[in-house]
Design a protein around this motif. Structure first.
Motif, mmCIF file in Angstrom:
data_model
loop_
_atom_site.group_PDB
_atom_site.id
_atom_site.type_symbol
_atom_site.label_atom_id
_atom_site.label_comp_id
_atom_site.label_asym_id
_atom_site.label_seq_id
_atom_site.Cartn_x
_atom_site.Cartn_y
_atom_site.Cartn_z
ATOM 1 N N GLY A 179 0.753 -1.179 -0.466
ATOM 2 C CA GLY A 179 -0.342 -0.416 -0.027
ATOM 3 C C GLY A 179 0.777 1.473 0.260
ATOM 4 N N LYS A 180 0.172 1.985 0.269
ATOM 5 C CA LYS A 180 1.157 3.291 0.261
ATOM 6 C C LYS A 180 1.512 4.136 1.415
ATOM 7 C CE LYS A 180 0.158 7.814 -1.986
ATOM 8 N NZ LYS A 180 -0.685 8.930 -2.919
ATOM 9 N N HIS A 181 0.583 3.755 2.744
ATOM 10 C CA HIS A 181 1.432 3.886 3.816
ATOM 11 C C HIS A 181 0.876 2.788 4.706
ATOM 12 C CE1 HIS A 181 2.464 8.491 2.995
ATOM 13 N NE2 HIS A 181 0.855 7.912 2.566
ATOM 14 N N GLU A 239 5.918 -9.005 5.286
ATOM 15 C CA GLU A 239 6.747 -8.268 4.442
ATOM 16 C C GLU A 239 5.767 -7.256 3.304
ATOM 17 O OE1 GLU A 239 7.011 -11.784 1.991
ATOM 18 O OE2 GLU A 239 8.087 -10.705 0.316
ATOM 19 N N THR A 240 6.581 -6.110 3.213
ATOM 20 C CA THR A 240 5.660 -5.477 3.306
ATOM 21 C C THR A 240 6.057 -4.362 1.107
ATOM 22 O OG1 THR A 240 5.294 -2.932 3.489
ATOM 23 C CG2 THR A 240 7.273 -3.663 3.812
ATOM 24 N N TRP A 241 5.016 -4.396 0.329
ATOM 25 C CA TRP A 241 5.970 -3.792 -0.441
ATOM 26 C C TRP A 241 4.714 -2.048 -0.305
ATOM 27 C CZ3 TRP A 241 5.161 -8.562 -0.820
ATOM 28 C CH2 TRP A 241 5.473 -9.568 -1.298
ATOM 29 N N ALA A 242 5.420 -1.460 1.059
ATOM 30 C CA ALA A 242 4.453 -0.042 0.489
ATOM 31 C C ALA A 242 5.237 1.239 0.283
ATOM 32 C CB ALA A 242 4.477 0.259 2.198
ATOM 33 N N ARG A 243 4.641 2.339 -0.391
ATOM 34 C CA ARG A 243 5.321 3.299 -0.659
ATOM 35 C C ARG A 243 6.257 3.692 0.555
ATOM 36 N NH1 ARG A 243 4.756 6.704 -4.824
ATOM 37 N NH2 ARG A 243 4.127 5.502 -5.592
ATOM 38 N N ARG A 244 5.617 3.949 1.886
ATOM 39 C CA ARG A 244 6.457 4.297 3.107
ATOM 40 C C ARG A 244 6.020 3.381 4.161
ATOM 41 N NH1 ARG A 244 9.676 8.028 4.002
ATOM 42 N NH2 ARG A 244 9.474 8.411 6.230
ATOM 43 N N ALA A 245 7.213 2.340 5.176
ATOM 44 C CA ALA A 245 6.414 2.099 5.691
ATOM 45 C C ALA A 245 7.033 2.237 7.519
ATOM 46 C CB ALA A 245 6.840 0.704 5.502
ATOM 47 N N LYS A 246 6.631 2.713 8.110
ATOM 48 C CA LYS A 246 6.907 2.321 9.493
ATOM 49 C C LYS A 246 6.855 1.605 11.047
ATOM 50 C CE LYS A 246 6.581 7.368 9.899
ATOM 51 N NZ LYS A 246 6.111 8.532 10.336
ATOM 52 N N ALA A 274 8.059 -11.580 15.447
ATOM 53 C CA ALA A 274 9.119 -12.646 16.020
ATOM 54 C C ALA A 274 10.417 -13.069 14.840
ATOM 55 C CB ALA A 274 8.269 -13.875 16.374
ATOM 56 N N GLY A 275 9.875 -12.790 13.953
ATOM 57 C CA GLY A 275 10.173 -13.157 12.710
ATOM 58 C C GLY A 275 10.990 -11.761 11.807
ATOM 59 N N ASP A 276 11.410 -12.199 10.450
ATOM 60 C CA ASP A 276 11.791 -11.222 8.991
ATOM 61 C C ASP A 276 11.262 -10.225 9.092
ATOM 62 O OD1 ASP A 276 14.267 -13.033 9.737
ATOM 63 O OD2 ASP A 276 13.880 -14.323 8.187
ATOM 64 N N VAL A 277 12.164 -9.165 8.870
ATOM 65 C CA VAL A 277 11.678 -7.701 8.333
ATOM 66 C C VAL A 277 11.646 -7.623 6.780
ATOM 67 C CG1 VAL A 277 10.973 -5.299 7.500
ATOM 68 C CG2 VAL A 277 10.757 -6.452 10.106
ATOM 69 N N VAL A 278 11.165 -7.784 5.516
ATOM 70 C CA VAL A 278 11.801 -7.969 4.308
ATOM 71 C C VAL A 278 10.919 -6.764 3.548
ATOM 72 C CG1 VAL A 278 11.321 -8.934 2.403
ATOM 73 C CG2 VAL A 278 11.843 -10.081 4.085
ATOM 74 N N ALA A 279 11.580 -5.951 3.202
ATOM 75 C CA ALA A 279 10.931 -4.359 2.703
ATOM 76 C C ALA A 279 11.248 -4.136 1.400
ATOM 77 C CB ALA A 279 10.950 -3.357 3.454
ATOM 78 N N HIS A 280 10.227 -4.575 0.895
ATOM 79 C CA HIS A 280 10.522 -4.367 -1.012
ATOM 80 C C HIS A 280 10.122 -2.443 -1.038
ATOM 81 C CE1 HIS A 280 10.157 -8.878 -1.814
ATOM 82 N NE2 HIS A 280 9.385 -9.159 -1.082
ATOM 83 N N VAL A 281 11.195 -2.104 -0.890
ATOM 84 C CA VAL A 281 10.799 -0.480 -0.989
ATOM 85 C C VAL A 281 12.085 0.001 -2.363
ATOM 86 C CG1 VAL A 281 9.985 -0.076 0.606
ATOM 87 C CG2 VAL A 281 12.480 0.364 0.934
ATOM 88 N N HIS A 282 11.535 1.508 -2.774
ATOM 89 C CA HIS A 282 12.450 1.531 -2.996
ATOM 90 C C HIS A 282 13.173 2.408 -3.563
ATOM 91 C CE1 HIS A 282 9.635 2.294 -6.707
ATOM 92 N NE2 HIS A 282 8.688 2.439 -6.499
ATOM 93 N N GLY A 293 12.796 -10.240 16.146
ATOM 94 C CA GLY A 293 13.721 -11.116 16.248
ATOM 95 C C GLY A 293 14.592 -11.704 15.540
ATOM 96 N N GLY A 294 14.181 -11.379 13.589
ATOM 97 C CA GLY A 294 14.732 -12.463 12.781
ATOM 98 C C GLY A 294 15.429 -10.859 11.681
ATOM 99 N N GLU A 295 16.228 -11.088 11.036
ATOM 100 C CA GLU A 295 16.804 -10.176 10.084
ATOM 101 C C GLU A 295 16.058 -8.731 9.227
ATOM 102 O OE1 GLU A 295 17.721 -12.917 6.368
ATOM 103 O OE2 GLU A 295 19.187 -12.282 7.158
ATOM 104 N N THR A 296 16.586 -7.753 9.099
ATOM 105 C CA THR A 296 16.257 -7.147 8.223
ATOM 106 C C THR A 296 16.608 -6.870 7.244
ATOM 107 O OG1 THR A 296 15.711 -5.823 10.900
ATOM 108 C CG2 THR A 296 14.990 -4.585 7.754
ATOM 109 N N ARG A 297 15.867 -7.265 5.821
ATOM 110 C CA ARG A 297 16.114 -6.774 4.979
ATOM 111 C C ARG A 297 15.055 -6.219 3.991
ATOM 112 N NH1 ARG A 297 15.250 -13.141 4.443
ATOM 113 N NH2 ARG A 297 13.639 -12.591 1.959
ATOM 114 N N ILE A 298 16.534 -5.153 3.025
ATOM 115 C CA ILE A 298 15.727 -4.017 2.170
ATOM 116 C C ILE A 298 16.499 -4.582 0.909
ATOM 117 C CG2 ILE A 298 16.044 -1.378 1.127
ATOM 118 C CD1 ILE A 298 16.933 -1.260 4.350
ATOM 119 N N GLU A 299 14.907 -5.002 0.253
ATOM 120 C CA GLU A 299 15.038 -5.168 -1.146
ATOM 121 C C GLU A 299 14.709 -4.600 -2.352
ATOM 122 O OE1 GLU A 299 13.357 -9.361 -1.827
ATOM 123 O OE2 GLU A 299 14.711 -10.055 -0.243
#
Lengths: 544, 188
Positions: free
Chosen positions: A311-313, A325-332, A340-348, A362-368
């Protein structure tokens, strides 16, 4: 073989042939285009005679001109194809481009007001054409199962299949039959189920509002302007509403589309939402996974397993049991959040995701980085090599289609002239797609069956490849209407079909869905051709 | 009129209420009259036949199977009666001469479908064309496409083998097409 006498085709149209004669006629129909035309003409003629003799009013006839091949199509189609291709490339570029603020309105991702429009459209449809809307919903829900059941039933009734198919039919009935329960249908009616009231079974509501303060012991299907659930739903909830507020309990999963969606409930299954604004309030709890698509998504409550959102926000203050896991324009991810697990962010850009200091991951944070036109999947549209390979594949499909037509014209004689036939092909294709690999796998487990499995596997893969060519021919023939059965006329139709299908299947997102539909329909058509050819080659079996 | 709408009248007729028969016959009066006229060709004979059909239907109502459409049952009686009338009328000239049929080719060269000839304005012409056909072609066509009987039922009424019905229908349609095409050609 001499052509069948016309009286036999007439008796076939009248449904007065024995099963053996019927197979003989069907085999002729596969072979001969003239026989097919004759059957269509006789069918229409029978209808006309009935209309005249019974003095029934008849719809206006199709003008003869409509029957003629569309000659302009040959010129118009390449232009249309070119326009679609350009639109696809430009659209893909705009999807990913970071445009200057002044021309940001060009970006298709800019969905301001789109959800409101979507819901306006849904309710406009419901109010203006209620029958049509409900028909679409019902069709979408039961179409595939009905097609599958119809195919199995007709195959069993026609005794074309042996005990294996009968067993499959029985198995399908046993496994697919839902438990018997009552359905409470309230169309054009608002419903308020007060506290202490109970509905046994499924509730279907299409009206102004649905308020559930009591208990529903079944699933709920709702299409309403306002919906609140403060009571309990013991099944699943399928809802489309302008405003939806869930604060009670749902034992199953929730599938909801709403302009404003506020969830403060305990949902024991999954939560799937499409909304302009979604709030998962602090007391809300989703037992399993949570999937969201919307403009503004705020998660303050608890998600038991994965949280996936686009989404957008996007804002997370609550807890997620596994990955986010998110495809947000902006995520906070705010300081109170616990993932508890990983954070995967598909962002520009890395700056598009913000993780506050106190937040627990809890897990790793990946920015893709998201695919862009220049980098990633969509980049292929900018390379000349992509179009070169596309052209090579198109030529190969065309050449193979022509060769097959010269050798085995029967493959291309399948037609889809009604919605029923389309769904039937889709159902048959679905069965073949799933059942064939399982059968081959079982055969392959035995030493004797291994060669059969290998040959069958090769046929299966070939058939999958041919589905595109068969469907392309179907599209081409129905548009161009070749004058003769000659290779030249068929070639023109095939070329048109292959061009359309190639472009359509390369449109981002839609193309993927279209490929699946083409594969299913194509498999259905091929299976039908194979069945007719097989029965025609076994006249002794047909006599039984 | 749908079968559902006449169900109450059928129930009352089953209990022997004469008024119910009157209602049923009034509903199907036009259907029966049309069929008799098409089968017999002339109006006075068709009127007589219609009265006789209703009389026979009332008499044999006990044989009516409620699971079947009443309209089809009633029109079958009309078909039987009119065929009998025609047989009586033409005892000398056999309506269904097998020899003649066997001599005719059973494959036509072109589909020549009626749709090419038929527009809304030409329906009357088609109806008249059917009425002008010789009885051996007219009867099967009318019983099939007006009464919607299957080949077996038509064969029973016409006292012919079932296999012959397909060829009679084919020949009837071919003849009709030809006559309509000739008429259309003559007008040009």
């Amino acid at each position: 073989m001499s052509p069948l006498p016309e009286w036999k085709l007439g008796a076939y149209v009248d449904g007065e042939l024995s099963p053996a004669e019927m197979r003989e006629v069907e085999a002729e129909l596969v072979r001969s285009r003239r026989a097919r035309e004759l059957v269509l003409a006789l069918r229409e003629e029978a209808g006309l005679l009935g209309d005249v003799l019974q003095e029934r009013p008849r719809k206006a006839m199709r003008p003869a001109a409509a029957e003629a091949p569309a000659r302009g199509l040959a010129l118009g189609l390449p232009a249309a194809v070119a326009v679609v291709a350009v639109l696809a490339v430009v659209g893909s570029f705009l999807l990913e481009a970071r445009l200057p603020a002044g021309i940001d309105w060009l970006n298709p991702l800019r969905l301001l007001g789109a959800y409101e429009m979507l819901f306006d459209l849904i309710f406009l449809f419901r109010d203006s054409a209620p029958g049509f809307f409900e028909l679409c919903v019902a069709l979408a829900a039961t179409g595939s199962l009905a097609a599958l059941a119809a195919f199995v039933a007709s195959a069993v009734l026609r005794r074309l299949a042996g005990p294996a198919l009968l067993s499959l039919a029985l198995l399908s009935i046993v496994t697919a039959a839902p438990p018997a329960s009552a359905v409470d249908l309230r169309v054009h009616e608002s419903v308020h189920l007060t506290e202490g009231e109970t509905i046994e079974g499924t509730l279907v509501v299409s009206g102004e509002f649905l308020h559930v303060d009591g208990v529903i012991r079944g699933d709920v299907f709702a299409l309403v302007e306002q919906m609140t659930v403060r009571g309990r739903i013991e099944g699943n909830l399928f809802a489309v509403a302008r405003d939806l507020e869930l604060s009670g309990e749902v034992d199953g999963s929730v599938y909801a589309g709403a302009e404003n969606l506020n969830v403060d409930a305990e949902i024991r299954g999954n939560l799937y939402t499409l909304s302009d604004v979604l709030t998962l309030a602090p007391k809300a709890r989703v037992g399993l996974d949570s999937f969201h698509l919307g403009e503004r998504i705020r998660i303050e409550g608890e998600v038991g397993r994965d949280l996936i959102a686009g989404g957008k926000h996007m804002e997370i203050r609550g807890s997620v049991g596994r990955d986010f896991e998110t495809w947000a324009r902006r995520a906070k991810i705010l300081s109170s959040a616990q993932i508890a697990g990983d954070v995967v962010a598909h962002v520009h850009d890395e700056s598009d995701i913000e993780i506050a200091e106190g937040a627990l991951v809890g897990g790793e944070t990946r920015i893709e980085p998201l695919d862009s036109v220049r980098h990633g999947r969509l980049a292929r549209y900018t390379h000349a090599a992509f179009y070169l390979w596309l052209l090579i594949r198109l030529c190969a499909a065309f050449a193979l289609g022509l060769l097959l037509y010269a050798l085995l014209p029967g493959i291309f004689s399948g037609r889809i002239s009604s919605g029923n036939e389309f769904f039937r092909s889709l159902g048959v294709g679905f069965v073949v797609l799933l059942v064939a690999p399982i059968a081959l796998l079982i055969a392959g487990l035995t030493l004797v069956g291994l060669p059969i499995a290998l040959i069958g596997g090769a046929i299966y893969l070939t058939a999958l490849y041919l589905t595109g060519i068969v469907v392309a021919a179907l599209i081409g023939v129905s548009l161009v209407r070749p004058k003769s059965e000659g290779l030249r006329d068929f070639g023109l139709a095939l070329l048109v079909g292959v061009l359309i299908l190639t472009v359509a299947t390369h449109i981002p997102v839609l193309g993927g869905i279209l490929r699946i539909v083409v594969a299913l329909v194509g498999l259905g058509l091929l299976a039908d051709r194979a069945r007719i050819a097989w029965t025609a080659s076994r006249p002794e079996a047909a006599q039984v | 009129l749908s079968e559902k709408a006449i169900r109450p009248a059928l129930e009352r007729a089953r209990l022997g209420e004469p008024k119910a028969f009157g209602e049923l016959f009034a509903h199907f009066d036009a259907d029966v009259a049309r069929l008799c006229r098409r089968l017999l060709g002339d109006l006075p004979a068709a009127e007589d036949a219609k009265s006789e059909v209703f009389l026979r239907a009332q008499r044999s109502f006990a044989s009516y199977d409620p699971g079947q459409p009443f309209r089809r049952w009633l029109l079958s009686i009309a078909g039987h009666h009119c065929t009998d009338q025609l047989r009586r009328r033409q005892t000398e000239a056999r309506i269904f001469d097998p020899g003649e049929l066997e001599q005719e080719a059973l494959t036509s060269n072109a589909p020549s479908p009626l749709r090419q000839l038929l527009s809304a304005e030409q329906r009357d012409r088609v109806a008249k064309g059917i009425e002008a056909l010789p009885p051996k072609y007219r009867l099967p066509l009318v019983l099939r496409y007006q009464v919607e009987l299957d080949y077996a039922a038509i064969a029973e009424i016409l006292e012919l083998p079932r296999e012959r019905i397909g060829t009679l229908l084919f020949r009837g349609k071919a003849r009709l097409r030809k006559e309509l095409a000739d008429a259309a050609g003559g007008e040009r």
